[in-house]
Design a protein around this motif. Sequence first.
Motif, PDB file in Angstrom:
ATOM      1  N   TYR A 202       0.840  -1.200   0.000  1.00  0.00           N
ATOM      2  CA  TYR A 202       0.000   0.000   0.000  1.00  0.00           C
ATOM      3  C   TYR A 202       0.870   1.242   0.000  1.00  0.00           C
ATOM      4  O   TYR A 202       1.707   1.432   0.881  1.00  0.00           O
ATOM      5  CB  TYR A 202      -0.900   0.003   1.231  1.00  0.00           C
ATOM      6  N   ARG A 203       0.689   2.108  -0.999  1.00  0.00           N
ATOM      7  CA  ARG A 203       1.430   3.369  -1.065  1.00  0.00           C
ATOM      8  C   ARG A 203       0.664   4.429  -0.292  1.00  0.00           C
ATOM      9  O   ARG A 203      -0.475   4.751  -0.629  1.00  0.00           O
ATOM     10  CB  ARG A 203       1.579   3.816  -2.522  1.00  0.00           C
ATOM     11  N   ASN A 204       1.302   4.996   0.735  1.00  0.00           N
ATOM     12  CA  ASN A 204       0.640   6.002   1.566  1.00  0.00           C
ATOM     13  C   ASN A 204       1.378   7.330   1.444  1.00  0.00           C
ATOM     14  O   ASN A 204       2.337   7.591   2.161  1.00  0.00           O
ATOM     15  CB  ASN A 204       0.609   5.551   3.033  1.00  0.00           C
TER      16      ASN A 204
ATOM     17  N   THR B 188      -8.680  -0.736   4.124  1.00  0.00           N
ATOM     18  CA  THR B 188     -10.060  -0.381   4.453  1.00  0.00           C
ATOM     19  C   THR B 188     -10.129   0.976   5.143  1.00  0.00           C
ATOM     20  O   THR B 188      -9.414   1.221   6.109  1.00  0.00           O
ATOM     21  CB  THR B 188     -10.674  -1.467   5.363  1.00  0.00           C
ATOM     22  N   MET B 189     -11.022   1.832   4.644  1.00  0.00           N
ATOM     23  CA  MET B 189     -11.209   3.148   5.237  1.00  0.00           C
ATOM     24  C   MET B 189     -11.921   3.045   6.582  1.00  0.00           C
ATOM     25  O   MET B 189     -12.936   2.362   6.705  1.00  0.00           O
ATOM     26  CB  MET B 189     -12.051   4.020   4.297  1.00  0.00           C
ATOM     27  N   LEU B 190     -11.394   3.742   7.582  1.00  0.00           N
ATOM     28  CA  LEU B 190     -12.035   3.821   8.892  1.00  0.00           C
ATOM     29  C   LEU B 190     -12.310   5.284   9.239  1.00  0.00           C
ATOM     30  O   LEU B 190     -11.720   6.198   8.665  1.00  0.00           O
ATOM     31  CB  LEU B 190     -11.151   3.206   9.981  1.00  0.00           C
ATOM     32  N   SER B 191     -13.205   5.479  10.199  1.00  0.00           N
ATOM     33  CA  SER B 191     -13.543   6.809  10.689  1.00  0.00           C
ATOM     34  C   SER B 191     -13.574   6.769  12.203  1.00  0.00           C
ATOM     35  O   SER B 191     -14.064   5.794  12.793  1.00  0.00           O
ATOM     36  CB  SER B 191     -14.915   7.235  10.151  1.00  0.00           C
TER      37      SER B 191
ATOM     38  N   ARG C 177     -10.381  10.432   9.215  1.00  0.00           N
ATOM     39  CA  ARG C 177     -10.285   9.313   8.278  1.00  0.00           C
ATOM     40  C   ARG C 177      -8.875   8.737   8.261  1.00  0.00           C
ATOM     41  O   ARG C 177      -7.893   9.468   8.211  1.00  0.00           O
ATOM     42  CB  ARG C 177     -10.669   9.773   6.863  1.00  0.00           C
ATOM     43  N   PHE C 178      -8.790   7.411   8.250  1.00  0.00           N
ATOM     44  CA  PHE C 178      -7.518   6.705   8.188  1.00  0.00           C
ATOM     45  C   PHE C 178      -7.762   5.311   7.642  1.00  0.00           C
ATOM     46  O   PHE C 178      -8.914   4.864   7.530  1.00  0.00           O
ATOM     47  CB  PHE C 178      -6.843   6.662   9.566  1.00  0.00           C
ATOM     48  N   VAL C 179      -6.695   4.602   7.267  1.00  0.00           N
ATOM     49  CA  VAL C 179      -6.832   3.332   6.550  1.00  0.00           C
ATOM     50  C   VAL C 179      -6.208   2.205   7.365  1.00  0.00           C
ATOM     51  O   VAL C 179      -5.052   2.307   7.796  1.00  0.00           O
ATOM     52  CB  VAL C 179      -6.168   3.418   5.156  1.00  0.00           C
TER      53      VAL C 179
ATOM     54  N   GLU D  64      -2.330  -4.921  18.689  1.00  0.00           N
ATOM     55  CA  GLU D  64      -1.984  -3.727  17.930  1.00  0.00           C
ATOM     56  C   GLU D  64      -2.648  -3.760  16.553  1.00  0.00           C
ATOM     57  O   GLU D  64      -2.909  -4.833  15.995  1.00  0.00           O
ATOM     58  CB  GLU D  64      -0.472  -3.632  17.718  1.00  0.00           C
ATOM     59  N   VAL D  65      -2.890  -2.573  16.033  1.00  0.00           N
ATOM     60  CA  VAL D  65      -3.301  -2.430  14.633  1.00  0.00           C
ATOM     61  C   VAL D  65      -2.314  -1.502  13.943  1.00  0.00           C
ATOM     62  O   VAL D  65      -1.610  -0.719  14.590  1.00  0.00           O
ATOM     63  CB  VAL D  65      -4.734  -1.866  14.512  1.00  0.00           C
ATOM     64  N   TYR D  66      -2.280  -1.582  12.606  1.00  0.00           N
ATOM     65  CA  TYR D  66      -1.345  -0.796  11.809  1.00  0.00           C
ATOM     66  C   TYR D  66      -2.147   0.048  10.819  1.00  0.00           C
ATOM     67  O   TYR D  66      -2.972  -0.478  10.059  1.00  0.00           O
ATOM     68  CB  TYR D  66      -0.343  -1.713  11.123  1.00  0.00           C
ATOM     69  N   ILE D  67      -1.896   1.345  10.861  1.00  0.00           N
ATOM     70  CA  ILE D  67      -2.770   2.325  10.226  1.00  0.00           C
ATOM     71  C   ILE D  67      -1.979   3.231   9.293  1.00  0.00           C
ATOM     72  O   ILE D  67      -0.885   3.703   9.640  1.00  0.00           O
ATOM     73  CB  ILE D  67      -3.471   3.178  11.314  1.00  0.00           C
ATOM     74  N   ALA D  68      -2.529   3.484   8.115  1.00  0.00           N
ATOM     75  CA  ALA D  68      -2.007   4.531   7.227  1.00  0.00           C
ATOM     76  C   ALA D  68      -2.769   5.811   7.525  1.00  0.00           C
ATOM     77  O   ALA D  68      -3.983   5.876   7.336  1.00  0.00           O
ATOM     78  CB  ALA D  68      -2.193   4.122   5.774  1.00  0.00           C
TER      79      ALA D  68
END
Length: 350
Positions: free
Chosen positions: A8-10, A105-108, A127-129, A139-143
Motif C-alpha cells: 500500500y502506497r501512503n 479499508t477506510m475507517l472513521s 479518516r484513516f486506513v 496492535e493495529v497498523y494504520i495509514a
Amino acid sequence: MRAMIENYRNLPAGHCGSGAMRNLIYHYTGLELDEGVVFGLGAGLDSVFFTYEQAKPPFMLFGRGSSMEVDLAETLGMDYSEQAEPDNDKAWADVREAVLAGKPTMLSGDILYLDYREFKVHFPAHRFVLLGFDEEREEVYIADRVRAEPETCSMQALRLSRNPPEAISTFNAWGQFTSGSVRHSLPDACGLALYKTVTRMHGMDHSQLDLMGAAQGGGGHEIAVGLKGLLTFSRHLHSWRQLDDATDHVRYVDNAIIKYGTGGGFFRNHFAVFMSWAREQRPDLVSIVTEQLAHQAAVLWNDLSPTMQQLAERPGEEALWQQAEAQVDDIYETEYSLFGHLGDTVLRTG
C-alpha cells in the motif's frame, strides 16, 4: 493471528479524507490524482457551523461536508460504499476480514483516542486506513495522513476512537472498494462535482444539513451549511466580543482554518487547486474569473488565521475584532460571488 498489507502506497496529505481517498483510489484503480482534485471531485467544500454545548468552545466549524468520500465515488463512478455498525465486536470482525482478504479499508473515528497522535482534542470523523493487525500484541497498523510509514495503535484505542463513549460518534463507520472500475470520464466527473458543490453552497441540496442534523440527534442545536453557514459563523463572531473571555473561541477558529488538517485555508487551498484543474477539464463551466475567486477565497481564509491568533493573545483589543469581522465579511462576499458566477454556468447546464 497477524496480518499486514505490504503493497500500500501512503502519500502524506494535507487533509485526512482526501489524502486517504487519493491513496485508496490509486491502490484499487491505478488512477493518479492530486489531493486537491480528489477533494473537489468529492464536492468536499462547505461551510458548516453548528452549536454544540458539550464542546469547549460550544460550537464546531467545518470547511468540508460529511459525505465527501462517498460523493467522490459517485462522481467518478467507482464501486465504493460506506456503512456504520453500532456493534463494536461486529465492526472489528468486518474490517479484520477485509484485511485478511488483502483489502486496505477506510475507517472513521475520533482522533482524541488514537494513541499515536499528539493532537488531543475531540475531533470526530477523522479518516484513516487499516492495513494490518497483530492480535498477540493487541496492535493495529494504520495509514494516516502525516507520515508515509504505517502507524502503530493499540486495539483498545482504535475501538474507542471508532465509537467513542462521549462526544460525536460515527458508529464504527468503514468504507470498502469492491472493484477497480472508474466508469465516468474526468470531465464528466468534474461536472457532477461542480453541480453538487454549487447546489450545496446555495442551500438547494439539503443533504449535508440532514447528515449533520442526524449526527447531532436533533435537540435544538443551531446548524447551518454552505453560504448560510458562513453567515451564521459571521453572526456568532460579532457576538463573541461581548463575552468575558473569548480566547477559546478565536483559538478554535484559528485551528480550524489550518491546523485541523484542512490542507490550509479552511480547505480552500484544495478547492483552488481543483478549480484550476476543473478549468482545464470543463472550460464551459469554469472561467478565469471563478478560478481567480477560488484562489482569492483561499488567501482570505489564510489571512484570517493570524488575526485569530492575535485575538487569542489580546481578546480585549477592539481594533482586532473589527479587523476579524471585516475579514469574514470579505470572505463571504468573495464566496458569494464565486458560487454566483459558478452557478450561472453549472445550473444552466444541469
